[in-house]
Design a protein around this motif. Structure first.
Motif, PDB file in Angstrom:
ATOM      1  N   SER A 119      17.225  50.826  35.134  1.00  0.00           N
ATOM      2  CA  SER A 119      16.215  51.082  34.001  1.00  0.00           C
ATOM      3  C   SER A 119      16.175  52.340  33.512  1.00  0.00           C
ATOM      4  CB  SER A 119      14.822  50.894  35.086  1.00  0.00           C
ATOM      5  OG  SER A 119      14.689  52.100  35.673  1.00  0.00           O
ATOM      6  N   SER A 171      22.776  46.965  36.636  1.00  0.00           N
ATOM      7  CA  SER A 171      21.522  47.152  35.854  1.00  0.00           C
ATOM      8  C   SER A 171      20.495  48.427  36.367  1.00  0.00           C
ATOM      9  CB  SER A 171      20.728  45.877  36.139  1.00  0.00           C
ATOM     10  OG  SER A 171      21.403  44.700  35.633  1.00  0.00           O
ATOM     11  N   ALA A 180      19.756  51.723  40.890  1.00  0.00           N
ATOM     12  CA  ALA A 180      20.266  50.457  40.254  1.00  0.00           C
ATOM     13  C   ALA A 180      20.315  49.128  40.985  1.00  0.00           C
ATOM     14  CB  ALA A 180      21.560  50.813  39.539  1.00  0.00           C
TER      15      ALA A 180
END
Length: 129
Positions: free
Chosen positions: A110, A108, A32
């Motif tokens: 994916s 963040s 991340a």
């Protein structure tokens, strides 16, 4: 840490190796991103980011056996099928003092399968500027 992770990742890349099908995803902290200004906060508050992530207990056991067999060292694992119950807590809104964000909410990633693993590592740790 470097020799352990690189040894496992190299073995994972070899077809037919004992861990090629172990579901090893990598080091949690490498899976991340976070804004650079929060890098020290996340590194300090979350030692679990050094854990290696596998999809199943069976995969983690295969990795441990590989580490023993090749004397590569030790590792701590976060197993996705064991932390899946954190998904609900991760999605739950949290009322915080002065609206400060949770560290978890600043990450963040994916792959949504990782959400419970990151919540497990960070829980409701708050970030104040």
């Amino acid at each position: 840490r470097g020799a352990v992770l690189s040894g496992l990742m190299q073995a994972r890349a070899r077809p037919g190796s004992e861990i090629s099908m172990a579901g090893l995803l990598g080091r949690l902290g490498d899976l991340a991103t976070i804004d650079r200004k929060f890098d020290v906060a996340v590194s300090t508050a979350c030692p679990g980011l050094d854990n290696l992530v596998t999809e199943t207990t069976r995969g983690a056991k295969a990795c441990v056996e590989h580490l023993r067999k090749h004397q590569l060292g030790r590792a701590t694992f976060t197993i996705l099928d064991k932390v899946s119950h954190f998904a609900e807590k991760a999605d739950r809104p949290l009322q915080t003092p002065e609206g400060v964000p949770r560290l978890f909410d600043l990450i963040s990633f994916s792959d949504s399968r990782l959400k419970p693993a990151f919540y497990h590592a960070m829980r409701d740790t708050l970030v104040a500027e």
